[in-house]
Scaffold this motif. Sequence first.
Motif, mmCIF file in Angstrom:
data_model
loop_
_atom_site.group_PDB
_atom_site.id
_atom_site.type_symbol
_atom_site.label_atom_id
_atom_site.label_comp_id
_atom_site.label_asym_id
_atom_site.label_seq_id
_atom_site.Cartn_x
_atom_site.Cartn_y
_atom_site.Cartn_z
ATOM 1 N N GLU A 108 45.774 34.942 -16.388
ATOM 2 C CA GLU A 108 45.379 36.349 -16.366
ATOM 3 C C GLU A 108 43.903 36.586 -16.685
ATOM 4 O O GLU A 108 43.523 37.701 -17.029
ATOM 5 C CB GLU A 108 46.242 37.164 -17.360
ATOM 6 C CG GLU A 108 47.735 37.075 -17.099
ATOM 7 C CD GLU A 108 48.181 37.945 -15.940
ATOM 8 O OE1 GLU A 108 47.340 38.655 -15.357
ATOM 9 O OE2 GLU A 108 49.373 37.920 -15.614
ATOM 10 N N LEU A 109 43.099 35.547 -16.592
ATOM 11 C CA LEU A 109 41.643 35.717 -16.770
ATOM 12 C C LEU A 109 40.930 35.159 -15.556
ATOM 13 O O LEU A 109 39.970 34.394 -15.663
ATOM 14 C CB LEU A 109 41.163 34.983 -18.037
ATOM 15 C CG LEU A 109 41.003 35.812 -19.306
ATOM 16 C CD1 LEU A 109 40.540 34.947 -20.471
ATOM 17 C CD2 LEU A 109 40.026 36.958 -19.114
ATOM 18 N N GLU A 111 38.923 36.418 -13.560
ATOM 19 C CA GLU A 111 37.542 36.810 -13.326
ATOM 20 C C GLU A 111 36.537 35.919 -14.051
ATOM 21 O O GLU A 111 35.342 36.025 -13.808
ATOM 22 C CB GLU A 111 37.321 38.279 -13.715
ATOM 23 C CG GLU A 111 37.504 38.584 -15.194
ATOM 24 C CD GLU A 111 38.910 39.027 -15.541
ATOM 25 O OE1 GLU A 111 39.864 38.310 -15.159
ATOM 26 O OE2 GLU A 111 39.056 40.069 -16.202
ATOM 27 N N LEU A 140 35.855 43.961 -11.788
ATOM 28 C CA LEU A 140 36.129 45.394 -11.746
ATOM 29 C C LEU A 140 35.800 46.120 -13.053
ATOM 30 O O LEU A 140 35.093 47.118 -13.048
ATOM 31 C CB LEU A 140 37.610 45.604 -11.392
ATOM 32 C CG LEU A 140 38.054 47.034 -11.108
ATOM 33 C CD1 LEU A 140 37.244 47.627 -9.979
ATOM 34 C CD2 LEU A 140 39.537 47.069 -10.770
ATOM 35 N N ASN A 141 36.279 45.603 -14.128
ATOM 36 C CA ASN A 141 36.144 46.325 -15.392
ATOM 37 C C ASN A 141 35.725 45.334 -16.468
ATOM 38 O O ASN A 141 36.556 44.648 -17.055
ATOM 39 C CB ASN A 141 37.476 46.977 -15.738
ATOM 40 C CG ASN A 141 37.396 47.762 -17.032
ATOM 41 O OD1 ASN A 141 36.320 47.952 -17.593
ATOM 42 N ND2 ASN A 141 38.539 48.192 -17.511
ATOM 43 N N ASP A 143 34.622 45.670 -19.461
ATOM 44 C CA ASP A 143 35.088 45.883 -20.835
ATOM 45 C C ASP A 143 36.532 45.427 -21.011
ATOM 46 O O ASP A 143 36.907 44.926 -22.063
ATOM 47 C CB ASP A 143 34.917 47.354 -21.236
ATOM 48 C CG ASP A 143 33.483 47.658 -21.650
ATOM 49 O OD1 ASP A 143 33.194 48.812 -22.029
ATOM 50 O OD2 ASP A 143 32.636 46.737 -21.597
ATOM 51 N N GLY A 144 37.358 45.615 -19.979
ATOM 52 C CA GLY A 144 38.716 45.088 -20.048
ATOM 53 C C GLY A 144 38.696 43.569 -20.141
ATOM 54 O O GLY A 144 39.499 42.960 -20.859
ATOM 55 N N THR A 145 37.752 42.960 -19.433
ATOM 56 C CA THR A 145 37.594 41.506 -19.504
ATOM 57 C C THR A 145 37.163 41.079 -20.901
ATOM 58 O O THR A 145 37.656 40.085 -21.438
ATOM 59 C CB THR A 145 36.562 41.044 -18.466
ATOM 60 O OG1 THR A 145 36.983 41.440 -17.167
ATOM 61 C CG2 THR A 145 36.398 39.534 -18.503
ATOM 62 N N LYS A 146 36.250 41.838 -21.478
ATOM 63 C CA LYS A 146 35.796 41.515 -22.841
ATOM 64 C C LYS A 146 36.968 41.563 -23.816
ATOM 65 O O LYS A 146 37.086 40.715 -24.700
ATOM 66 C CB LYS A 146 34.727 42.508 -23.295
ATOM 67 C CG LYS A 146 33.352 42.285 -22.716
ATOM 68 C CD LYS A 146 32.406 43.303 -23.330
ATOM 69 C CE LYS A 146 31.035 43.231 -22.715
ATOM 70 N NZ LYS A 146 30.150 44.288 -23.273
ATOM 71 N N THR A 147 37.821 42.582 -23.670
ATOM 72 C CA THR A 147 38.989 42.684 -24.563
ATOM 73 C C THR A 147 39.840 41.428 -24.461
ATOM 74 O O THR A 147 40.262 40.856 -25.472
ATOM 75 C CB THR A 147 39.837 43.911 -24.211
ATOM 76 O OG1 THR A 147 39.055 45.098 -24.343
ATOM 77 C CG2 THR A 147 41.051 44.016 -25.128
ATOM 78 N N ALA A 148 40.080 40.991 -23.231
ATOM 79 C CA ALA A 148 40.908 39.800 -23.023
ATOM 80 C C ALA A 148 40.233 38.556 -23.611
ATOM 81 O O ALA A 148 40.888 37.727 -24.248
ATOM 82 C CB ALA A 148 41.174 39.614 -21.531
#
Lengths: 217, 201
Positions: A108-109, A111, A140-141, A143-148
């Motif tokens: 799920e990572l 990107e 795409l996003n 910040d969502g990637t940073k959270t993950a």
Amino acid sequence: MRCGGYIPDGDSLFRQSVYPVSFKGRAFAREKCLKLYEQDDGSLLASLTWERYAPTEELIHSYGCRLAFRRNEKKRAEGKLKDKDRQVYCGAYELKGKAIRALATSDELDEVLSADVVHHVEEGEIAHTDLRIVLKPGSLNIDGTKTAIVDRLWSGCSGPLRHTCDCDRGMVEHPSSSLITAPAGDYSDIRPYWLRLWCIVRFQICNWLWRNNFWSR
Amino acid sequence: MLNYPAKIYRQAMVVLDSSSKPPDASASPYKTVQLQLSATGFMDDMPTETLILTTFSSVPVIWESELRQQEYQELGAALGEMTKLEEGDEWKIDPPVYNAACYIAAGLMVHSFPAPRIFNHGTKSVVFNWSYGADNMYLTISADHISTLISSPERIKRRVEYSLNELTDPSTALLSVRAFLKKPVQRLVSGAVTDPTEFVG
């Protein structure tokens, strides 16, 4: 013996936790401990300390104390240092090189193109290391990637190694007491005695070479 | 000289979620109240259904939503403060992010979800976080996007992205939250005693 170079998967890296950066009020904020900075090329960057050049807890903590001191001095020079915002080094959390590189193959990572740790001397600190994460173009996003990413990195952390710098010993309530145990449990130095001794000797040699310009900066 | 209380009584409080039917106060002196055993200890020996004597009718009954409102008022205040921080402050968020976060928070409150912890990566987003055991759930909310993430210590279990269009109807994004939190139907909470009443079970 090599100074610098590739950081093996099994090597430990440390992330210093500094108040108030890694805190929300007086409470430790784990998400702020691993702050990722966006670079112009779209990659994400964070700073870590490489165990090879901080082979003892004393050296890990002296790095952290200097880090907080430098930041305070910079603010003081700008006339912006306020007592309530004074940076206080609280301790460090440990991560393995392997856990960082595993981000690139994590479920799920998708990107994340690559995740690596690269030795990079910075601000006179021989132990400074870059954690660099390259993302696929058009992610795409971010910040969502940073959270993950922060979630995965924190789950691989162990510690804390708490510390009070000499300049902070007069504090009534040192914020290091707010540090929480990381998901991977307490830090444990599993290196045998002879290996620890060798690491210290290697560090002393490389540090001397570097400070006397025998090793390219 | 100090006067210490002669007797101390426990006072239970029943917290109902929106789907529950409140106890019928107009029926016979004997009331039947369906209870779930709580973590408070003193209810451990009671059966799931039990007849409660008249005196138990003095137990205050409140809706879970009332508890939630307080939590979300504090959340809203915290989000508002984050917009007012100085430029360069680690916790500052932009007004459009605040608006999106409040919109999502309103949806969460309506469904009586517990208020989340919050943090941010910068001014462009705020993250709502819940922990359930060792697992974590995150909603990363930016002005035009929501990312949901559920993780365990071992791996990321699920990630879903929602764009601005889906943001107009937050119920889709909240489905993941509902599944993650697995809310209990009822719970007992020990409350403060105003009129000490002997509890008879």
